[in-house]
Design a protein around this motif. Structure first.
Motif, PDB file in Angstrom:
ATOM      1  N   SER A 128       0.828  -1.200   0.000  1.00 37.28           N
ATOM      2  CA  SER A 128       0.000   0.000   0.000  1.00 37.28           C
ATOM      3  C   SER A 128       0.867   1.256   0.000  1.00 37.28           C
ATOM      4  N   ALA A 129       1.939   1.238   0.807  1.00 38.91           N
ATOM      5  CA  ALA A 129       2.850   2.388   0.826  1.00 38.91           C
ATOM      6  C   ALA A 129       3.533   2.567  -0.521  1.00 38.91           C
ATOM      7  N   LEU A 130       3.905   1.451  -1.166  1.00 40.83           N
ATOM      8  CA  LEU A 130       4.492   1.547  -2.508  1.00 40.83           C
ATOM      9  C   LEU A 130       3.505   2.146  -3.492  1.00 40.83           C
ATOM     10  N   GLY A 131       2.226   1.738  -3.383  1.00 38.15           N
ATOM     11  CA  GLY A 131       1.207   2.302  -4.262  1.00 38.15           C
ATOM     12  C   GLY A 131       1.039   3.792  -4.061  1.00 38.15           C
ATOM     13  N   PRO A 264      -0.648  11.140 -16.250  1.00 40.71           N
ATOM     14  CA  PRO A 264      -0.262  10.985 -14.843  1.00 40.71           C
ATOM     15  C   PRO A 264      -1.458  10.978 -13.893  1.00 40.71           C
ATOM     16  N   ASP A 265      -2.504  11.764 -14.180  1.00 39.92           N
ATOM     17  CA  ASP A 265      -3.647  11.781 -13.263  1.00 39.92           C
ATOM     18  C   ASP A 265      -4.359  10.433 -13.250  1.00 39.92           C
ATOM     19  N   LEU A 266      -4.429   9.771 -14.404  1.00 40.36           N
ATOM     20  CA  LEU A 266      -5.050   8.452 -14.461  1.00 40.36           C
ATOM     21  C   LEU A 266      -4.185   7.411 -13.750  1.00 40.36           C
ATOM     22  N   ALA A 267      -2.879   7.498 -13.945  1.00 40.68           N
ATOM     23  CA  ALA A 267      -1.977   6.566 -13.256  1.00 40.68           C
ATOM     24  C   ALA A 267      -2.057   6.755 -11.746  1.00 40.68           C
ATOM     25  N   ALA A 268      -2.115   8.016 -11.298  1.00 35.25           N
ATOM     26  CA  ALA A 268      -2.199   8.278  -9.857  1.00 35.25           C
ATOM     27  C   ALA A 268      -3.486   7.709  -9.276  1.00 35.25           C
ATOM     28  N   ALA A 269      -4.605   7.874  -9.981  1.00 37.97           N
ATOM     29  CA  ALA A 269      -5.876   7.331  -9.497  1.00 37.97           C
ATOM     30  C   ALA A 269      -5.826   5.804  -9.438  1.00 37.97           C
ATOM     31  N   LYS A 270      -5.181   5.184 -10.418  1.00 41.24           N
ATOM     32  CA  LYS A 270      -5.057   3.719 -10.428  1.00 41.24           C
ATOM     33  C   LYS A 270      -4.211   3.237  -9.252  1.00 41.24           C
ATOM     34  N   TYR A 271      -3.082   3.894  -9.006  1.00 34.09           N
ATOM     35  CA  TYR A 271      -2.218   3.479  -7.905  1.00 34.09           C
ATOM     36  C   TYR A 271      -2.908   3.662  -6.557  1.00 34.09           C
ATOM     37  N   ARG A 272      -3.675   4.734  -6.410  1.00 30.86           N
ATOM     38  CA  ARG A 272      -4.360   4.955  -5.135  1.00 30.86           C
ATOM     39  C   ARG A 272      -5.462   3.915  -4.924  1.00 30.86           C
ATOM     40  N   ALA A 273      -6.134   3.519  -5.983  1.00 32.75           N
ATOM     41  CA  ALA A 273      -7.146   2.466  -5.849  1.00 32.75           C
ATOM     42  C   ALA A 273      -6.492   1.151  -5.445  1.00 32.75           C
ATOM     43  N   GLU A 274      -5.358   0.824  -6.044  1.00 28.02           N
ATOM     44  CA  GLU A 274      -4.662  -0.412  -5.687  1.00 28.02           C
ATOM     45  C   GLU A 274      -4.140  -0.355  -4.256  1.00 28.02           C
ATOM     46  N   ALA A 275      -3.661   0.824  -3.831  1.00 27.50           N
ATOM     47  CA  ALA A 275      -3.197   0.968  -2.449  1.00 27.50           C
ATOM     48  C   ALA A 275      -4.354   0.801  -1.469  1.00 27.50           C
ATOM     49  N   ALA A 276      -5.521   1.337  -1.816  1.00 27.62           N
ATOM     50  CA  ALA A 276      -6.695   1.186  -0.954  1.00 27.62           C
ATOM     51  C   ALA A 276      -7.120  -0.275  -0.862  1.00 27.62           C
ATOM     52  N   ALA A 277      -6.970  -1.034  -1.946  1.00 31.15           N
ATOM     53  CA  ALA A 277      -7.309  -2.460  -1.914  1.00 31.15           C
ATOM     54  C   ALA A 277      -6.402  -3.208  -0.939  1.00 31.15           C
ATOM     55  N   LEU A 279      -5.097  -1.983   1.761  1.00 28.16           N
ATOM     56  CA  LEU A 279      -5.477  -1.631   3.125  1.00 28.16           C
ATOM     57  C   LEU A 279      -6.707  -2.406   3.581  1.00 28.16           C
ATOM     58  N   ILE A 280      -7.553  -2.858   2.654  1.00 25.04           N
ATOM     59  CA  ILE A 280      -8.670  -3.747   3.035  1.00 25.04           C
ATOM     60  C   ILE A 280      -8.110  -5.051   3.597  1.00 25.04           C
ATOM     61  N   LYS A 281      -7.067  -5.571   2.953  1.00 23.95           N
ATOM     62  CA  LYS A 281      -6.440  -6.800   3.455  1.00 23.95           C
ATOM     63  C   LYS A 281      -5.841  -6.573   4.836  1.00 23.95           C
ATOM     64  N   VAL A 282      -5.230  -5.400   5.046  1.00 23.29           N
ATOM     65  CA  VAL A 282      -4.675  -5.083   6.350  1.00 23.29           C
ATOM     66  C   VAL A 282      -5.761  -5.076   7.412  1.00 23.29           C
ATOM     67  N   ALA A 283      -6.903  -4.445   7.085  1.00 20.09           N
ATOM     68  CA  ALA A 283      -8.013  -4.381   8.038  1.00 20.09           C
ATOM     69  C   ALA A 283      -8.551  -5.775   8.356  1.00 20.09           C
ATOM     70  N   LYS A 284      -8.573  -6.680   7.388  1.00 17.65           N
ATOM     71  CA  LYS A 284      -9.048  -8.048   7.637  1.00 17.65           C
ATOM     72  C   LYS A 284      -8.107  -8.813   8.551  1.00 17.65           C
ATOM     73  N   THR A 285      -6.793  -8.614   8.370  1.00 24.94           N
ATOM     74  CA  THR A 285      -5.842  -9.367   9.188  1.00 24.94           C
ATOM     75  C   THR A 285      -5.866  -8.940  10.651  1.00 24.94           C
ATOM     76  N   ARG A 286      -6.426  -7.785  10.962  1.00 23.20           N
ATOM     77  CA  ARG A 286      -6.489  -7.347  12.361  1.00 23.20           C
ATOM     78  C   ARG A 286      -7.443  -8.211  13.185  1.00 23.20           C
ATOM     79  N   PHE A 287      -8.311  -8.992  12.519  1.00 26.39           N
ATOM     80  CA  PHE A 287      -9.177  -9.918  13.234  1.00 26.39           C
ATOM     81  C   PHE A 287      -8.436 -11.194  13.638  1.00 26.39           C
ATOM     82  N   LEU A 288      -7.254 -11.414  13.082  1.00 30.46           N
ATOM     83  CA  LEU A 288      -6.505 -12.652  13.290  1.00 30.46           C
ATOM     84  C   LEU A 288      -5.456 -12.455  14.374  1.00 30.46           C
ATOM     85  N   PRO A 289      -4.955 -13.544  14.964  1.00 34.32           N
ATOM     86  CA  PRO A 289      -3.944 -13.394  16.022  1.00 34.32           C
ATOM     87  C   PRO A 289      -2.639 -12.830  15.493  1.00 34.32           C
ATOM     88  N   THR A 290      -1.974 -12.062  16.350  1.00 32.52           N
ATOM     89  CA  THR A 290      -0.649 -11.517  16.054  1.00 32.52           C
ATOM     90  C   THR A 290       0.389 -12.343  16.802  1.00 32.52           C
TER      91      THR A 290
END
Length: 472
Positions: A128-131, A264-277, A279-290
């Motif tokens: 996500s940070a890379l995106g 560039p504006d289209l590429a930026a929007a694409k990268y931000r959408a992929e980064a947001a995707a 973060l959904i995985k990150v939010a799901k893993t918070r339900f699991l044990p650390t």
């Protein structure tokens, strides 16, 4: 999203994407002055510097998130002097220790902790940070594109106004000659005062046009100086060069929609959408044990306060060596709905990012279509006006022949010359419109940013394979 991001990422191209326009597209116009202004703007523009700073910050955050995948190694030391309370827990368990003072020394030259990324949370945070960093890079490219196209537009308008000012100066001089002739004819009784008044009004109209043109030229100078990042006292000698419409502009016969990947504006929007995707995985893993793995190696010693002097020798003796380590597990049982709320928020941000991408894509396609339309319209208008100017110039040459033959007086020659100048004045504006239209299409197609080889190749048709302007 399935038919936008994923399709664009995996669809194999049917044919190579044409490399149009070039990354340094402004060099095609053959103006050394424009090239110099672009170099100054890319080096000194404050907005571009701000975008570069944001990009550096995003790259630093990538390093921060990447560190989560590695073990943390550190060292620590502690020296504590303490008096045990006579009414505390230790005294209650052993009354003999109540009221005594102790010294505790602890030195751990090596301790580590490592969060084992079983569920991919830390890797998803890194991706996500890379995106986001790639989005910042694209946003910087967008600032660069907007800057260079704005500089080019302002420069072309300025060059056109400078040329128009030269034409207007000639029109003013011609109106002065006509006023002199009107006054001479009035003194000789050949015309009444009405002709003098009319010639005076026409001269003032020409003076007004000259003042307006000069004001617009000063405005374009001020705008251009601001764009390149300098003060208003810079650039008094601007627009000394001449920008020519290139005779051959290599426009592909078909514009693949994959060219929009350069935007560039289209590429930026694409990268931000992929980064947001991610973060959904990150939010799901918070339900699991650390699961953490920790360990240490060091020295520990405890002595009575009366033995403070012996503590260093005791602490660093072999018998004070201590080490340990092992796994740890944390599992959220009840968070009051916080984790579920975070997941819903990330899904909403992802949906918003997807819709922003789709909206940006539709807007990009509209801008390309509009830019192509303006390109061809200005080309047609310019060609028609050149034919009109040729016709008016032929009339002027014919009147010159009649004047030399004694069939017309000098007033008719001057009036027809004014008509020619009037059309030349309009021609300069149309030439600037054509140059600005070229810049608009270049901007709509991303200004030459390198395109991915796997971009989609649905096509937008253009009207001609090669634009070739008439000889000037």
């Amino acid at each position: 999203m399935e038919h936008t991001l994923s399709h664009a990422a995996h669809h194999e191209p049917e044919s190579p994407i044409p490399q149009w326009p070039d990354e340094r597209w402004w060099k095609k116009f053959g103006s050394p002055e424009l090239n110099r202004l672009m170099d100054i703007a890319l080096a000194d523009n404050p907005g571009l510097k701000v975008a570069s700073a944001r990009l550096r910050a995003a790259h630093a955050l990538v390093r921060v998130e990447g560190a989560r995948l590695l073990p943390f190694l550190e060292a620590d030391a502690e020296l504590t002097a303490e008096r045990i309370s006579e009414h505390g827990v230790f005294a209650a368990l052993n009354p003999e220790v109540g009221g005594i003072s102790i010294a505790l020394g602890l030195v751990n030259p090596l301790s580590f902790r490592w969060e084992l990324d079983f569920w991919g949370k830390n890797r998803a945070m890194l991706e996500s940070a890379l995106g986001r960093a790639m989005a910042r890079d694209a946003e910087r490219a967008d600032v660069r594109l907007l800057l260079t196209t704005a500089v080019a537009r302002s420069y072309f308008r300025g060059v056109s106004l400078r040329q128009q000012l030269e034409v207007v100066d000639a029109m003013v001089a011609l109106r002065r000659d006509l006023l002199k002739l009107a006054k001479i004819r009035f003194r000789l009784g050949l015309d009444d005062a009405t002709s003098v008044m009319r010639a005076t009004a026409e001269l003032e109209t020409a003076n007004k046009r000259e003042a307006g043109t000069r004001e617009q030229l000063d405005f374009q100078k001020y705008l251009l100086v601001r764009l390149i990042g300098h003060g208003p006292d810079w650039g008094h000698d601007l627009f000394a060069d001449t920008a020519l419409i290139p005779r051959r502009i290599p426009l592909p016969e078909e514009l693949p929609i994959g060219l929009l990947a350069r935007r560039p504006d289209l590429a930026a929007a694409k990268y931000r959408a992929e980064a947001a995707a991610k973060l959904i995985k990150v939010a799901k893993t918070r339900f699991l044990p650390t699961i953490d793995l920790t360990g240490f190696v060091g020295f520990r010693a405890l002595t009575l306060a009366s033995g403070y002097g012996a503590l260093p020798g005791l602490l660093f003796s072999g018998s004070s060596l201590a080490y340990g380590g092992g796994p740890g597990l944390r599992l959220p049982w009840f968070e009051g709905g916080r984790l579920r709320g975070e997941l819903q928020a990330q899904r909403a941000e992802y949906d918003a990012a997807v819709e922003l991408y789709n909206d940006t894509l539709l807007e990009a396609m509209r801008e390309v279509a509009d830019s192509l339309s303006v390109w061809h319209e200005t080309r047609a208008m310019l060609e028609a006006h050149r034919r009109l100017l040729t016709s008016v110039s032929d009339d002027w040459r014919l009147i010159q022949v009649r004047f030399r033959s004694g069939l017309d007086d000098r007033r008719e020659v001057l009036k027809q010359r004014h008509a020619v100048l009037k059309q030349e004045f309009a021609l300069k504006a149309l030439e600037a419109d054509q140059l600005v239209a070229m810049v608009g299409l270049i901007e709509a197609l991303g200004g030459g940013v390198p395109v991915s080889e796997s971009a989609s190749v649905n096509r937008l048709k253009t009207k001609s394979k090669l634009y070739e302007s008439p000889s000037r």
